[in-house]
Design a protein around this motif. Structure first.
Motif, mmCIF file in Angstrom:
data_model
loop_
_atom_site.group_PDB
_atom_site.id
_atom_site.type_symbol
_atom_site.label_atom_id
_atom_site.label_comp_id
_atom_site.label_asym_id
_atom_site.label_seq_id
_atom_site.Cartn_x
_atom_site.Cartn_y
_atom_site.Cartn_z
ATOM 1 N N ARG A 1 -1.275 -55.290 -1.130
ATOM 2 C CA ARG A 1 -2.087 -56.499 -0.968
ATOM 3 C C ARG A 1 -3.344 -56.379 -1.803
ATOM 4 N NH1 ARG A 1 -3.764 -59.329 4.809
ATOM 5 N NH2 ARG A 1 -4.485 -61.330 3.913
ATOM 6 N N THR A 2 -3.585 -57.385 -2.627
ATOM 7 C CA THR A 2 -4.773 -57.446 -3.465
ATOM 8 C C THR A 2 -5.611 -58.648 -3.034
ATOM 9 O OG1 THR A 2 -3.892 -58.936 -5.160
ATOM 10 C CG2 THR A 2 -3.320 -56.592 -5.346
ATOM 11 N N PRO A 3 -6.838 -58.766 -3.536
ATOM 12 C CA PRO A 3 -7.642 -59.947 -3.176
ATOM 13 C C PRO A 3 -6.974 -61.263 -3.584
ATOM 14 C CG PRO A 3 -9.029 -58.235 -4.106
ATOM 15 C CD PRO A 3 -7.615 -57.779 -4.296
ATOM 16 N N GLU A 4 -6.107 -61.219 -4.607
ATOM 17 C CA GLU A 4 -5.452 -62.448 -5.079
ATOM 18 C C GLU A 4 -4.150 -62.729 -4.340
ATOM 19 O OE1 GLU A 4 -6.302 -59.940 -7.229
ATOM 20 O OE2 GLU A 4 -8.242 -60.836 -7.729
ATOM 21 N N GLY A 5 -3.575 -61.726 -3.656
ATOM 22 C CA GLY A 5 -2.302 -61.929 -2.972
ATOM 23 C C GLY A 5 -1.453 -60.677 -2.995
ATOM 24 N N TYR A 6 -0.192 -60.833 -2.640
ATOM 25 C CA TYR A 6 0.728 -59.695 -2.557
ATOM 26 C C TYR A 6 1.393 -59.428 -3.903
ATOM 27 C CZ TYR A 6 0.212 -60.269 2.477
ATOM 28 O OH TYR A 6 -0.309 -60.369 3.748
ATOM 29 N N VAL A 7 1.586 -58.137 -4.195
ATOM 30 C CA VAL A 7 2.240 -57.694 -5.430
ATOM 31 C C VAL A 7 3.222 -56.579 -5.065
ATOM 32 C CG1 VAL A 7 0.259 -58.267 -6.892
ATOM 33 C CG2 VAL A 7 0.452 -55.978 -5.888
ATOM 34 N N PRO A 8 4.180 -56.255 -5.970
ATOM 35 C CA PRO A 8 5.063 -55.113 -5.698
ATOM 36 C C PRO A 8 4.253 -53.840 -5.489
ATOM 37 C CG PRO A 8 5.947 -56.438 -7.481
ATOM 38 C CD PRO A 8 4.573 -56.974 -7.192
ATOM 39 N N GLY A 9 4.716 -52.994 -4.570
ATOM 40 C CA GLY A 9 3.978 -51.807 -4.203
ATOM 41 C C GLY A 9 4.348 -50.563 -4.980
ATOM 42 N N PRO A 10 3.697 -49.437 -4.690
ATOM 43 C CA PRO A 10 3.902 -48.195 -5.442
ATOM 44 C C PRO A 10 5.267 -47.558 -5.228
ATOM 45 C CG PRO A 10 2.461 -47.817 -3.557
ATOM 46 C CD PRO A 10 2.649 -49.297 -3.652
ATOM 47 N N ARG A 11 6.004 -47.985 -4.235
ATOM 48 C CA ARG A 11 7.343 -47.443 -4.013
ATOM 49 C C ARG A 11 8.360 -47.995 -5.011
ATOM 50 N NH1 ARG A 11 10.915 -43.632 -2.778
ATOM 51 N NH2 ARG A 11 12.699 -44.379 -1.593
ATOM 52 N N VAL A 12 8.051 -49.137 -5.634
ATOM 53 C CA VAL A 12 9.016 -49.827 -6.488
ATOM 54 C C VAL A 12 9.476 -48.980 -7.679
ATOM 55 C CG1 VAL A 12 9.336 -51.819 -8.001
ATOM 56 C CG2 VAL A 12 8.289 -52.105 -5.753
ATOM 57 N N PRO A 13 8.578 -48.286 -8.415
ATOM 58 C CA PRO A 13 9.067 -47.464 -9.537
ATOM 59 C C PRO A 13 10.082 -46.407 -9.107
ATOM 60 C CG PRO A 13 6.700 -47.777 -9.708
ATOM 61 C CD PRO A 13 7.095 -48.301 -8.367
ATOM 62 N N ALA A 14 9.884 -45.802 -7.936
ATOM 63 C CA ALA A 14 10.840 -44.802 -7.466
ATOM 64 C C ALA A 14 12.184 -45.443 -7.162
ATOM 65 C CB ALA A 14 10.299 -44.096 -6.222
ATOM 66 N N LEU A 15 12.165 -46.660 -6.622
ATOM 67 C CA LEU A 15 13.412 -47.370 -6.371
ATOM 68 C C LEU A 15 14.133 -47.682 -7.685
ATOM 69 C CD1 LEU A 15 12.289 -49.873 -3.589
ATOM 70 C CD2 LEU A 15 13.693 -47.822 -3.309
ATOM 71 N N HIS A 16 13.339 -48.041 -8.691
ATOM 72 C CA HIS A 16 13.947 -48.328 -9.989
ATOM 73 C C HIS A 16 14.577 -47.074 -10.591
ATOM 74 C CE1 HIS A 16 14.714 -50.264 -13.771
ATOM 75 N NE2 HIS A 16 13.960 -49.406 -14.428
ATOM 76 N N ARG A 17 13.900 -45.944 -10.460
ATOM 77 C CA ARG A 17 14.475 -44.694 -10.973
ATOM 78 C C ARG A 17 15.762 -44.344 -10.222
ATOM 79 N NH1 ARG A 17 8.937 -43.308 -11.210
ATOM 80 N NH2 ARG A 17 9.043 -42.257 -9.189
ATOM 81 N N ALA A 18 15.776 -44.566 -8.908
ATOM 82 C CA ALA A 18 16.989 -44.310 -8.138
ATOM 83 C C ALA A 18 18.104 -45.250 -8.564
ATOM 84 C CB ALA A 18 16.696 -44.475 -6.646
ATOM 85 N N TYR A 19 17.750 -46.489 -8.817
ATOM 86 C CA TYR A 19 18.710 -47.489 -9.299
ATOM 87 C C TYR A 19 19.337 -47.042 -10.619
ATOM 88 C CZ TYR A 19 19.900 -51.963 -11.595
ATOM 89 O OH TYR A 19 20.516 -52.968 -12.279
ATOM 90 N N GLN A 20 18.507 -46.580 -11.539
ATOM 91 C CA GLN A 20 19.034 -46.100 -12.816
ATOM 92 C C GLN A 20 19.909 -44.865 -12.625
ATOM 93 O OE1 GLN A 20 15.276 -45.648 -14.945
ATOM 94 N NE2 GLN A 20 15.787 -47.418 -16.194
ATOM 95 N N ARG A 21 19.474 -43.954 -11.762
ATOM 96 C CA ARG A 21 20.240 -42.730 -11.523
ATOM 97 C C ARG A 21 21.624 -43.044 -10.966
ATOM 98 N NH1 ARG A 21 16.894 -40.709 -8.461
ATOM 99 N NH2 ARG A 21 17.853 -41.016 -6.428
ATOM 100 N N HIS A 22 21.680 -43.965 -10.027
ATOM 101 C CA HIS A 22 22.955 -44.306 -9.399
ATOM 102 C C HIS A 22 23.865 -45.099 -10.318
ATOM 103 C CE1 HIS A 22 22.494 -42.733 -5.331
ATOM 104 N NE2 HIS A 22 21.219 -43.040 -5.427
ATOM 105 N N HIS A 23 23.315 -45.623 -11.398
ATOM 106 C CA HIS A 23 24.148 -46.312 -12.376
ATOM 107 C C HIS A 23 24.385 -45.455 -13.615
ATOM 108 C CE1 HIS A 23 23.316 -49.817 -9.869
ATOM 109 N NE2 HIS A 23 24.393 -50.326 -10.414
ATOM 110 N N GLY A 24 24.197 -44.154 -13.450
ATOM 111 C CA GLY A 24 24.570 -43.236 -14.511
ATOM 112 C C GLY A 24 23.537 -43.036 -15.589
ATOM 113 N N LEU A 25 22.298 -43.493 -15.360
ATOM 114 C CA LEU A 25 21.262 -43.298 -16.360
ATOM 115 C C LEU A 25 20.511 -41.989 -16.183
ATOM 116 C CD1 LEU A 25 19.690 -46.839 -16.698
ATOM 117 C CD2 LEU A 25 20.741 -45.530 -18.517
ATOM 118 N N GLY A 26 20.585 -41.419 -14.981
ATOM 119 C CA GLY A 26 19.862 -40.184 -14.742
ATOM 120 C C GLY A 26 18.395 -40.353 -15.074
ATOM 121 N N GLU A 27 17.861 -39.452 -15.874
ATOM 122 C CA GLU A 27 16.455 -39.534 -16.278
ATOM 123 C C GLU A 27 16.310 -40.196 -17.643
ATOM 124 O OE1 GLU A 27 14.085 -38.722 -14.199
ATOM 125 O OE2 GLU A 27 15.637 -38.163 -12.761
ATOM 126 N N LEU A 28 17.315 -41.007 -18.024
ATOM 127 C CA LEU A 28 17.326 -41.552 -19.371
ATOM 128 C C LEU A 28 16.785 -42.966 -19.467
ATOM 129 C CD1 LEU A 28 20.843 -40.236 -20.376
ATOM 130 C CD2 LEU A 28 18.655 -39.346 -21.116
#
Length: 260
Positions: A59-86
């Motif tokens: 939550r910011t003064p202007e409203g709600y934004v994606p939180g700090p957990r989102v990048p980790a979810l994206h990395r997990a998404y890539q890993r599960h689709h065969g991207l690993g750390e790529l």
């Protein structure tokens, strides 16, 4: 508790709230979220509390934004689709393909009965663009879907089409299983797939499947590009050449799996 075909209403609303924040190009206020979800303002605050606590929202003064957990979810998404750390190298290679082809580029994958647009060069703010990251519900009408499905055993392909259907999106969409099988035979013969206005009349896409990894990981991957249909006729040759040059670069970016 009231339920929907998907699940409990509160869970569905929380997911809809996350989607609304993710799709916005600026912070979203609580009142806007309440109007979007069709719920009371108190419900928005009830839903956002746990999401903020888990890091999915901030939550910011202007409203709600994606939180700090989102990048980790994206990395997990890539890993599960065969991207690993790529994720970084693949994004760089997609950008290179975008520059050489002069068209938006995509990395897509089939795994466990689902086709997903894993990454794309199309700007996230371009809401008119028809091929956004995430599940691909129109695979039979897209070049990347055809390229991926052409690589599957016939039984797996039939299961996929039975589960997802073959909806008609334009007057060019192939909705007959027999015609679609004939189309995939042409894809295998040519080594690339094309969809001329089949998912969206304004866009045409070309795709090619990437070679499977040695040892196999159960994931089928493809590269594709898209451009306005009006530009396709005089550019299809250079687009095919750009895709062909990109394949070995992407293949080299993936680790070799141990032989089974």
């Amino acid at each position: 508790m009231p339920t929907s075909p998907i699940g409990p209403q509160s869970v569905e609303r929380a997911l809809a709230l996350l989607d609304a924040v993710a799709d916005a190009d600026r912070p979203v206020g609580a009142k806007t979220l309440a109007r979007t979800l069709g719920c009371a303002l108190s419900t928005v605050y009830h839903l956002t509390g746990p999401l903020i606590a888990r890091g999915h929202l901030a939550r910011t003064p202007e409203g709600y934004v994606p939180g700090p957990r989102v990048p980790a979810l994206h990395r997990a998404y890539q890993r599960h689709h065969g991207l690993g750390e790529l994720g970084g190298p693949v994004a760089e290679l997609l950008g290179q393909l975008r520059r050489t082809a002069g068209a938006e580029a995509y990395f897509t994958a089939y795994r466990d009965g689902r086709i997903t647009v894993v990454d794309t060069t199309a700007p996230v703010t371009d809401t008119a663009h028809p091929f956004a990251p995430g599940p691909e519900p129109r695979a039979h009408a897209t070049a990347h879907g055809k390229a991926l499905l052409a690589e599957l055993p016939r039984a797996a392909r039939r299961r996929y089409l039975d589960a997802h259907g073959m909806a008609r999106f334009t007057d060019r969409t192939i909705t007959s299983p027999e015609r679609f099988e004939a189309e995939l035979a042409r894809v295998r013969d040519r080594g690339f797939a094309v969809s001329v206005g089949e998912a969206d009349p304004a866009y045409t896409c070309l795709a090619t499947a990437l070679p499977p990894l040695p040892g196999g990981d159960g994931v089928v991957r493809a590269l594709s590009v898209s451009l306005p249909t009006a530009d396709f006729r005089h550019r299809h040759g250079e687009l095919r050449a750009a895709l062909a040059r990109a394949v070995p670069l992407f293949t080299a970016s993936f680790p070799t799996l141990p032989e089974s």
